[in-house]
Design an enzyme around this catalytic site. Structure first.
Site, PDB file in Angstrom:
ATOM      1  N   ARG A  51       0.743  -1.385  -0.059  1.00 32.59           N
ATOM      2  CA  ARG A  51      -0.149  -0.024  -0.077  1.00 32.59           C
ATOM      3  C   ARG A  51       0.816   1.226   0.127  1.00 32.59           C
ATOM      4  O   ARG A  51       0.582   2.353  -0.751  1.00 32.59           O
ATOM      5  CB  ARG A  51      -0.804   0.155   1.097  1.00 32.59           C
ATOM      6  CG  ARG A  51      -2.271  -0.289   1.181  1.00 32.59           C
ATOM      7  CD  ARG A  51      -2.716  -0.871   2.466  1.00 32.59           C
ATOM      8  NE  ARG A  51      -1.863  -1.862   2.816  1.00 32.59           N
ATOM      9  CZ  ARG A  51      -2.128  -3.223   2.467  1.00 32.59           C
ATOM     10  NH1 ARG A  51      -2.913  -3.762   1.560  1.00 32.59           N
ATOM     11  NH2 ARG A  51      -1.107  -4.158   2.748  1.00 32.59           N
ATOM     12  N   THR A  52       1.769   1.292   0.854  1.00 32.15           N
ATOM     13  CA  THR A  52       2.408   3.009   1.000  1.00 32.15           C
ATOM     14  C   THR A  52       3.054   2.969  -0.356  1.00 32.15           C
ATOM     15  O   THR A  52       3.232   3.927  -0.854  1.00 32.15           O
ATOM     16  CB  THR A  52       3.482   2.766   2.333  1.00 32.15           C
ATOM     17  OG1 THR A  52       2.522   2.217   3.464  1.00 32.15           O
ATOM     18  CG2 THR A  52       4.096   4.009   2.571  1.00 32.15           C
ATOM     19  N   LYS A  80      25.367  -3.403  -2.187  1.00 32.24           N
ATOM     20  CA  LYS A  80      26.893  -3.494  -2.448  1.00 32.24           C
ATOM     21  C   LYS A  80      27.576  -2.687  -1.138  1.00 32.24           C
ATOM     22  O   LYS A  80      28.614  -2.485  -1.243  1.00 32.24           O
ATOM     23  CB  LYS A  80      27.122  -2.634  -3.613  1.00 32.24           C
ATOM     24  CG  LYS A  80      26.671  -3.382  -4.687  1.00 32.24           C
ATOM     25  CD  LYS A  80      27.014  -2.532  -5.826  1.00 32.24           C
ATOM     26  CE  LYS A  80      26.177  -2.903  -7.134  1.00 32.24           C
ATOM     27  NZ  LYS A  80      26.378  -2.013  -8.582  1.00 32.24           N
ATOM     28  N   ARG A 101      11.184   4.225   2.860  1.00 36.56           N
ATOM     29  CA  ARG A 101      11.128   3.234   3.904  1.00 36.56           C
ATOM     30  C   ARG A 101      12.273   2.422   4.309  1.00 36.56           C
ATOM     31  O   ARG A 101      12.974   2.108   3.341  1.00 36.56           O
ATOM     32  CB  ARG A 101       9.888   2.355   3.526  1.00 36.56           C
ATOM     33  CG  ARG A 101       9.729   1.097   4.494  1.00 36.56           C
ATOM     34  CD  ARG A 101       8.626   0.275   4.392  1.00 36.56           C
ATOM     35  NE  ARG A 101       7.421   1.166   4.517  1.00 36.56           N
ATOM     36  CZ  ARG A 101       6.120   0.442   4.573  1.00 36.56           C
ATOM     37  NH1 ARG A 101       5.976  -0.767   4.528  1.00 36.56           N
ATOM     38  NH2 ARG A 101       5.263   1.178   4.997  1.00 36.56           N
ATOM     39  N   HIS A 129       5.620   6.488  11.146  1.00 37.26           N
ATOM     40  CA  HIS A 129       4.856   6.321   9.980  1.00 37.26           C
ATOM     41  C   HIS A 129       3.931   7.385   9.544  1.00 37.26           C
ATOM     42  O   HIS A 129       2.848   7.255   9.541  1.00 37.26           O
ATOM     43  CB  HIS A 129       4.167   5.028   9.833  1.00 37.26           C
ATOM     44  CG  HIS A 129       3.878   4.521   8.420  1.00 37.26           C
ATOM     45  ND1 HIS A 129       4.013   5.076   7.503  1.00 37.26           N
ATOM     46  CD2 HIS A 129       3.515   2.908   8.060  1.00 37.26           C
ATOM     47  CE1 HIS A 129       3.462   4.338   6.294  1.00 37.26           C
ATOM     48  NE2 HIS A 129       3.216   3.311   6.713  1.00 37.26           N
TER      49      HIS A 129
END
Ligand code: NCD
Length: 309
Positions: A51-52, A80, A101, A129
């Site tokens: 969703r986000t 890396k 995120r 959030h």
């Protein structure tokens, strides 16, 4: 230039302005369809999301902008060994705004210190959030018409659930808001929230571990998933994962106008039979998430100046 790392990075006035714009966008999306033409949003997702990430991408597309990014750390240069600071310095020259995120608390904050574009925290570990909170506030405001005078039940994993932490911080700025926290003892809200936020500001709350008796008091019930990925051992997760399951029988204790919210994804904590109850608004909430993010992107890009909202 402004970043949104914590829900408190937006003042109540800014929040009200963004929510009002989101409501306008929801009612008349065509009007805003070209607002971000020529602009790019980078979605830097080091942790899984449906969703986000997709609602950020849909939001930018709805505004006529373009998106680029990655959806897991493995498919980025983090694999890396590149630092978040270096990644964001580079992305700053590729995009106009970014949503990040990250599993580590504070990573988006570090990114904002090296970025020359606005950084939006799309979830950092068990911490914050803010855009889910914006989504939650838009849902509550649209469906309850006010953010004042609400008794909010928070149920499930209140220890690791970042959506709950951000929601508490945002809601205490409204009038006469009370919390009823329903969780197993092991998953109570973190001490810093209890002492530094709730106690310090004299917010009314109680903590219980049974749902049914408190149901009749609630205007909203915010259900959450037990956050498996933040547990140190699987045994504890298995023991606690089904502590609370909202079903049709429990819904009988709730008021006729109580709303059930959930940031999703749902695992077991809401029986699918509840989906048919008109008080269950979690899918609607996910839809509001797109409009909340459209309004936030517009605001952070400084494109809302001449929009009368
Ligand atoms: C939440 C999250 O990522 O914290 N999901 C979301 O953004 N809609 C809730 C969760 O994962 O349980």
């Amino acid at each position: 230039m402004k970043h949104v790392i914590s829900p408190l990075d937006l003042s109540v006035e800014e929040l009200d302005h963004i929510l009002a714009l989101a409501e306008k966008m929801y009612q008349n999306p065509e009007r805003y369809a070209h607002l971000c033409e020529g602009k790019k949003l980078a979605t830097l997702f080091y942790e899984p999301s449906t969703r986000t990430r997709l609602s950020f991408e849909a939001a930018m597309m709805n505004l006529g902008g373009k998106v680029l990014g990655f959806s897991s750390a493995d498919s980025s240069s983090a694999a890396k060994g590149e630092s978040v600071a270096d990644t964001i310095r580079v992305i700053s020259s590729y995009a106009d705004i970014c949503a990040m995120r990250h599993p580590k608390e504070g990573a988006p904050l570090v990114a904002s210190q090296y970025a020359s574009i606005p950084v939006i925290n799309a979830g950092d570990g068990g911490h914050n959030h803010p855009t889910q909170t914006l989504t939650d506030l838009l849902t509550i405001k649209s469906l309850k018409s006010s953010l004042d005078n609400l008794t909010i039940g928070l149920c499930g994993d209140l220890k690791f659930g970042r959506t709950v932490h951000s929601l508490i911080r945002a809601m205490i700025r409204y009038k006469n808001v009370k919390f009823v926290m329903i969780s197993p003892d092991e998953l109570r809200i973190p001490d810093y929230l209890r002492t530094e936020v709730l106690d310090k500001q004299g917010i009314s709350y109680k903590e219980v571990n049974v749902l049914e008796p408190v149901m009749p008091e609630l205007d909203l019930l915010y259900m959450t998933r037990v956050q498996r990925e933040r547990f140190f051992n699987e045994e504890d997760y298995i023991r606690l994962k089904d502590s609370f399951i909202l079903d049709a029988k429990k819904m009988k204790y709730a008021r006729e106008d109580m709303l059930v919210l959930h940031p999703l994804p749902r695992v077991n904590e809401i029986a699918t039979e509840v989906d048919h109850d008109p008080r269950a608004v979690y899918f609607k909430q996910a839809q509001f998430g797109v409009y909340a993010r459209m309004a936030l992107i517009t605001n952070l890009l400084g494109l809302d100046g001449d929009l009368s909202c």
